[in-house]
Design a protein around this motif. Structure first.
Motif, PDB file in Angstrom:
ATOM      1  N   ARG A   1      37.832  51.837  30.480  1.00  0.00           N
ATOM      2  CA  ARG A   1      38.127  50.745  29.561  1.00  0.00           C
ATOM      3  C   ARG A   1      38.485  49.468  30.320  1.00  0.00           C
ATOM      4  O   ARG A   1      39.027  49.513  31.429  1.00  0.00           O
ATOM      5  CB  ARG A   1      39.273  51.115  28.631  1.00  0.00           C
ATOM      6  N   THR A   2      38.242  48.346  29.658  1.00  0.00           N
ATOM      7  CA  THR A   2      38.591  47.045  30.220  1.00  0.00           C
ATOM      8  C   THR A   2      40.110  46.897  30.268  1.00  0.00           C
ATOM      9  O   THR A   2      40.814  47.241  29.322  1.00  0.00           O
ATOM     10  CB  THR A   2      37.996  45.923  29.363  1.00  0.00           C
ATOM     11  N   GLY A   3      40.609  46.376  31.386  1.00  0.00           N
ATOM     12  CA  GLY A   3      42.036  46.180  31.557  1.00  0.00           C
ATOM     13  C   GLY A   3      42.784  47.392  32.050  1.00  0.00           C
ATOM     14  O   GLY A   3      43.945  47.288  32.459  1.00  0.00           O
ATOM     15  N   VAL A   4      42.155  48.563  32.002  1.00  0.00           N
ATOM     16  CA  VAL A   4      42.795  49.797  32.455  1.00  0.00           C
ATOM     17  C   VAL A   4      42.124  50.310  33.718  1.00  0.00           C
ATOM     18  O   VAL A   4      42.787  50.599  34.719  1.00  0.00           O
ATOM     19  CB  VAL A   4      42.756  50.865  31.344  1.00  0.00           C
TER      20      VAL A   4
ATOM     21  N   ARG B   1      46.712  51.264  51.869  1.00  0.00           N
ATOM     22  CA  ARG B   1      46.499  50.271  50.828  1.00  0.00           C
ATOM     23  C   ARG B   1      47.161  48.963  51.206  1.00  0.00           C
ATOM     24  O   ARG B   1      48.284  48.946  51.725  1.00  0.00           O
ATOM     25  CB  ARG B   1      47.052  50.772  49.495  1.00  0.00           C
ATOM     26  N   PHE B   2      46.458  47.847  50.918  1.00  0.00           N
ATOM     27  CA  PHE B   2      46.940  46.510  51.231  1.00  0.00           C
ATOM     28  C   PHE B   2      46.863  45.656  49.970  1.00  0.00           C
ATOM     29  O   PHE B   2      45.994  45.848  49.116  1.00  0.00           O
ATOM     30  CB  PHE B   2      46.097  45.866  52.342  1.00  0.00           C
ATOM     31  N   ARG B   3      47.753  44.682  49.892  1.00  0.00           N
ATOM     32  CA  ARG B   3      47.778  43.770  48.752  1.00  0.00           C
ATOM     33  C   ARG B   3      46.817  42.606  49.004  1.00  0.00           C
ATOM     34  O   ARG B   3      46.879  41.937  50.044  1.00  0.00           O
ATOM     35  CB  ARG B   3      49.207  43.231  48.552  1.00  0.00           C
ATOM     36  N   MET B   4      45.912  42.368  48.051  1.00  0.00           N
ATOM     37  CA  MET B   4      44.930  41.301  48.171  1.00  0.00           C
ATOM     38  C   MET B   4      45.406  40.066  47.409  1.00  0.00           C
ATOM     39  O   MET B   4      46.108  40.170  46.397  1.00  0.00           O
ATOM     40  CB  MET B   4      43.571  41.746  47.617  1.00  0.00           C
ATOM     41  N   TYR B   5      44.985  38.896  47.900  1.00  0.00           N
ATOM     42  CA  TYR B   5      45.342  37.629  47.273  1.00  0.00           C
ATOM     43  C   TYR B   5      44.076  36.783  47.085  1.00  0.00           C
ATOM     44  O   TYR B   5      43.834  35.823  47.812  1.00  0.00           O
ATOM     45  CB  TYR B   5      46.368  36.884  48.121  1.00  0.00           C
ATOM     46  N   PRO B   6      43.231  37.125  46.110  1.00  0.00           N
ATOM     47  CA  PRO B   6      42.014  36.344  45.879  1.00  0.00           C
ATOM     48  C   PRO B   6      42.317  35.027  45.177  1.00  0.00           C
ATOM     49  O   PRO B   6      43.340  34.872  44.494  1.00  0.00           O
ATOM     50  CB  PRO B   6      41.167  37.264  44.993  1.00  0.00           C
ATOM     51  N   THR B   7      41.425  34.065  45.325  1.00  0.00           N
ATOM     52  CA  THR B   7      41.535  32.801  44.612  1.00  0.00           C
ATOM     53  C   THR B   7      41.130  33.003  43.151  1.00  0.00           C
ATOM     54  O   THR B   7      40.565  34.049  42.794  1.00  0.00           O
ATOM     55  CB  THR B   7      40.622  31.759  45.267  1.00  0.00           C
ATOM     56  N   PRO B   8      41.422  32.033  42.265  1.00  0.00           N
ATOM     57  CA  PRO B   8      41.005  32.194  40.856  1.00  0.00           C
ATOM     58  C   PRO B   8      39.510  32.441  40.687  1.00  0.00           C
ATOM     59  O   PRO B   8      39.109  33.267  39.844  1.00  0.00           O
ATOM     60  CB  PRO B   8      41.438  30.867  40.218  1.00  0.00           C
ATOM     61  N   MET B   9      38.675  31.769  41.462  1.00  0.00           N
ATOM     62  CA  MET B   9      37.231  32.011  41.363  1.00  0.00           C
ATOM     63  C   MET B   9      36.875  33.408  41.855  1.00  0.00           C
ATOM     64  O   MET B   9      36.008  34.079  41.278  1.00  0.00           O
ATOM     65  CB  MET B   9      36.472  30.954  42.154  1.00  0.00           C
ATOM     66  N   GLN B  10      37.539  33.856  42.908  1.00  0.00           N
ATOM     67  CA  GLN B  10      37.287  35.200  43.412  1.00  0.00           C
ATOM     68  C   GLN B  10      37.770  36.266  42.432  1.00  0.00           C
ATOM     69  O   GLN B  10      37.157  37.331  42.305  1.00  0.00           O
ATOM     70  CB  GLN B  10      37.943  35.382  44.774  1.00  0.00           C
TER      71      GLN B  10
ATOM     72  N   ILE C   1      38.530  48.566  45.972  1.00  0.00           N
ATOM     73  CA  ILE C   1      39.281  47.417  45.449  1.00  0.00           C
ATOM     74  C   ILE C   1      39.674  47.731  44.012  1.00  0.00           C
ATOM     75  O   ILE C   1      38.823  48.108  43.200  1.00  0.00           O
ATOM     76  CB  ILE C   1      38.438  46.129  45.526  1.00  0.00           C
ATOM     77  N   THR C   2      40.953  47.585  43.690  1.00  0.00           N
ATOM     78  CA  THR C   2      41.450  47.906  42.360  1.00  0.00           C
ATOM     79  C   THR C   2      42.373  46.794  41.867  1.00  0.00           C
ATOM     80  O   THR C   2      42.943  46.032  42.664  1.00  0.00           O
ATOM     81  CB  THR C   2      42.223  49.237  42.358  1.00  0.00           C
ATOM     82  N   ARG C   3      42.511  46.739  40.565  1.00  0.00           N
ATOM     83  CA  ARG C   3      43.439  45.818  39.901  1.00  0.00           C
ATOM     84  C   ARG C   3      44.295  46.625  38.943  1.00  0.00           C
ATOM     85  O   ARG C   3      43.784  47.345  38.088  1.00  0.00           O
ATOM     86  CB  ARG C   3      42.663  44.739  39.141  1.00  0.00           C
ATOM     87  N   ASP C   4      45.635  46.521  39.097  1.00  0.00           N
ATOM     88  CA  ASP C   4      46.517  47.270  38.218  1.00  0.00           C
ATOM     89  C   ASP C   4      46.784  46.477  36.944  1.00  0.00           C
ATOM     90  O   ASP C   4      46.309  45.353  36.756  1.00  0.00           O
ATOM     91  CB  ASP C   4      47.815  47.631  38.938  1.00  0.00           C
ATOM     92  N   ARG C   5      47.569  47.045  36.047  1.00  0.00           N
ATOM     93  CA  ARG C   5      47.818  46.429  34.749  1.00  0.00           C
ATOM     94  C   ARG C   5      48.699  45.193  34.867  1.00  0.00           C
ATOM     95  O   ARG C   5      48.771  44.401  33.931  1.00  0.00           O
ATOM     96  CB  ARG C   5      48.459  47.438  33.810  1.00  0.00           C
ATOM     97  N   ALA C   6      49.384  45.059  35.985  1.00  0.00           N
ATOM     98  CA  ALA C   6      50.204  43.876  36.215  1.00  0.00           C
ATOM     99  C   ALA C   6      49.394  42.720  36.790  1.00  0.00           C
ATOM    100  O   ALA C   6      49.959  41.661  37.067  1.00  0.00           O
ATOM    101  CB  ALA C   6      51.375  44.205  37.145  1.00  0.00           C
ATOM    102  N   GLY C   7      48.095  42.907  37.000  1.00  0.00           N
ATOM    103  CA  GLY C   7      47.241  41.846  37.513  1.00  0.00           C
ATOM    104  C   GLY C   7      47.187  41.751  39.018  1.00  0.00           C
ATOM    105  O   GLY C   7      46.648  40.771  39.545  1.00  0.00           O
TER     106      GLY C   7
ATOM    107  N   GLU D   1      34.048  40.601  37.342  1.00  0.00           N
ATOM    108  CA  GLU D   1      32.649  40.814  36.973  1.00  0.00           C
ATOM    109  C   GLU D   1      32.079  42.042  37.668  1.00  0.00           C
ATOM    110  O   GLU D   1      31.347  42.836  37.054  1.00  0.00           O
ATOM    111  CB  GLU D   1      31.830  39.575  37.332  1.00  0.00           C
ATOM    112  N   GLN D   2      32.417  42.217  38.943  1.00  0.00           N
ATOM    113  CA  GLN D   2      31.966  43.417  39.655  1.00  0.00           C
ATOM    114  C   GLN D   2      32.583  44.682  39.054  1.00  0.00           C
ATOM    115  O   GLN D   2      31.906  45.714  38.938  1.00  0.00           O
ATOM    116  CB  GLN D   2      32.338  43.308  41.136  1.00  0.00           C
ATOM    117  N   CYS D   3      33.848  44.595  38.665  1.00  0.00           N
ATOM    118  CA  CYS D   3      34.493  45.738  38.017  1.00  0.00           C
ATOM    119  C   CYS D   3      33.800  46.076  36.701  1.00  0.00           C
ATOM    120  O   CYS D   3      33.639  47.253  36.351  1.00  0.00           O
ATOM    121  CB  CYS D   3      35.971  45.441  37.764  1.00  0.00           C
ATOM    122  N   GLY D   4      33.386  45.025  35.961  1.00  0.00           N
ATOM    123  CA  GLY D   4      32.670  45.260  34.714  1.00  0.00           C
ATOM    124  C   GLY D   4      31.334  45.941  34.938  1.00  0.00           C
ATOM    125  O   GLY D   4      30.934  46.827  34.162  1.00  0.00           O
ATOM    126  N   HIS D   5      30.620  45.578  36.003  1.00  0.00           N
ATOM    127  CA  HIS D   5      29.349  46.229  36.314  1.00  0.00           C
ATOM    128  C   HIS D   5      29.572  47.710  36.649  1.00  0.00           C
ATOM    129  O   HIS D   5      28.826  48.577  36.164  1.00  0.00           O
ATOM    130  CB  HIS D   5      28.671  45.526  37.480  1.00  0.00           C
TER     131      HIS D   5
END
Length: 389
Positions: free
Chosen positions: A99-102, A3-12, A150-156, A18-22
């Motif tokens: 769920r959204t955010g989780v 696992r690696f830490r990603m640093y996307p831009t605000p637009m990314q 690709i994942t996003r944790d609760r801390a963003g 949006e992809q996570c929502g799909h």
């Protein structure tokens, strides 16, 4: 997995969400189909191939769904199909709603997963479909994998995890056996006399956590409440990172030093279950004290020391060399003479045998019993090793 830490831009970040929502929408839709299916209504529930055909029709009809990646949406169906198979096989629980955010994340497979380039010594980038190149930090060598998630944790925080299983650590060949006793005050006591502590919250962080929890209880607005919840999640994420780092280093050290690693066979899920309410027989609709607050503190102590994660990583790194011992009376049995009475353990840290006078640290004494493979019967009879059991 690596696992690696990603640093996307605000637009990314917005595009990733949006992809996570799909992916979450497709998963929940497949779960709804599966939940509504009964044998008396439909002969066969829709399988993965049928759901993919339905997804193609939905993408042709809805522009917002067609704007997303078809790979992401199909892999969400693939993940759900595997979750259903695991449920019927009895290895996992029933699939639940996302769920959204989780549950924020999606998976990329196939040739698109190999679009990874190394930028320099510290940075690399992955070409995510419909988004573009996203940088991630090179904390280790990039493995040769056919898929990544690709994942996003609760801390963003965003992470990129390659699906690759590392080989187990080779045995040192010394024939040494180690016993590991897990506890709350001392995270892990070894039969060699070593005491290990899992790092947790510092005093300053504990004070800030209490302050944020009080603020959360008083928050009224949705946006302000979300900011406080994010601040709390960052504190817990920091403590979780320390715990995982300690578990990785400890498990690697034990797997490299010893041929056989023996641990207690503990049912952690049952040990951390909340106590049941105790109805008052004299007063209807009233309850007696069940020491719920004390049990909650004990549960937090058990979970904060990473008992289950330590054994899990040991089984991964020292495959076939981890043995589980019956934990009955290992803390009350003398490692020198085998005498077992409750009076042997005077306190949390002091062990003094009432028969032979042997004195030692209570956790280390239990670790020695675990290393010897001793199991005591319910009648507290003579101890016996694993070879004799």
């Amino acid at each position: 997995m690596a696992r690696f830490r990603m640093y996307p831009t605000p637009m990314q970040k917005a595009a990733l969400l949006e992809q996570c929502g799909h992916a979450r929408y497709v998963w929940n839709l497949a779960l709804e189909q599966w939940s509504m299916w009964t044998r008396d209504k439909v002969a066969v529930a829709p399988n993965f191939a049928e759901q993919c055909r339905q997804l193609t029709g939905a993408r042709a009809k809805f522009d917002w769904l067609r704007a997303g990646s078809q790979t992401v949406q199909q892999q969400a169906l693939r993940d759900f199909d595997q979750a259903v198979k695991n449920f019927y096989a009895g290895t996992h629980r029933r699939p639940t709603w996302r769920r959204t955010g989780v549950h924020e994340g999606f998976r990329i497979v196939g040739p698109q997963a190999s679009r990874v380039v190394k930028l320099n010594r510290k940075w690399a980038a992955a070409n995510v479909p419909k988004i573009g190149w996203i940088r991630f930090r090179l904390s280790r060598a990039i493995p040769d994998a056919k898929s990544y998630r690709i994942t996003r944790d609760r801390a963003g925080r965003w992470h990129l995890a390659f699906a690759v299983i590392p080989p187990p650590i080779p045995t040192p060949g010394t024939g040494e056996v180690i016993g590991v006793d897990r506890g709350v005050t001392v995270s892990a006591a070894l039969s060699t006399g070593e005491l290990l502590w899992c790092p947790g919250f510092s005093d300053l962080e504990q004070g800030r956590l209490k302050h944020l929890q009080r603020r959360l209880a008083r928050c009224q607005g949705t946006s302000r409440r979300q900011r406080v919840k994010t601040a709390i999640a960052k504190l817990h994420a920091r403590a979780g990172d320390r715990r995982k780092d300690w578990v990785e280093k400890t498990s690697t050290n034990l797997a490299r030093r010893f041929d056989v690693i023996r641990v207690e066979d503990l049912r952690i899920a049952a040990m951390t279950r909340r106590p049941k309410p105790k109805p008052d027989p004299e007063q209807p609709d009233a309850y007696l004290s069940n020491r719920r607050r004390a049990k909650a503190g004990l549960n937090r102590g058990i979970l904060a020391n990473g008992w289950g994660l330590l054994v899990q990583r040991l089984e991964h790194k020292a495959a076939g060399r981890v043995e589980k011992v019956n934990p009955a009376y290992t803390s009350q049995t003398c490692s020198a003479c085998g005498h077992c009475v409750p009076e042997n353990r005077e306190s949390q840290a002091v062990f003094r045998c009432a028969a032979c006078g042997h004195q030692a640290n209570a956790d280390i004494n239990a670790a020695v019993n675990i290393a010897a493979g001793r199991a005591v019967s319910a009648r507290r009879g003579a101890t016996k090793g694993l070879a004799e059991a």
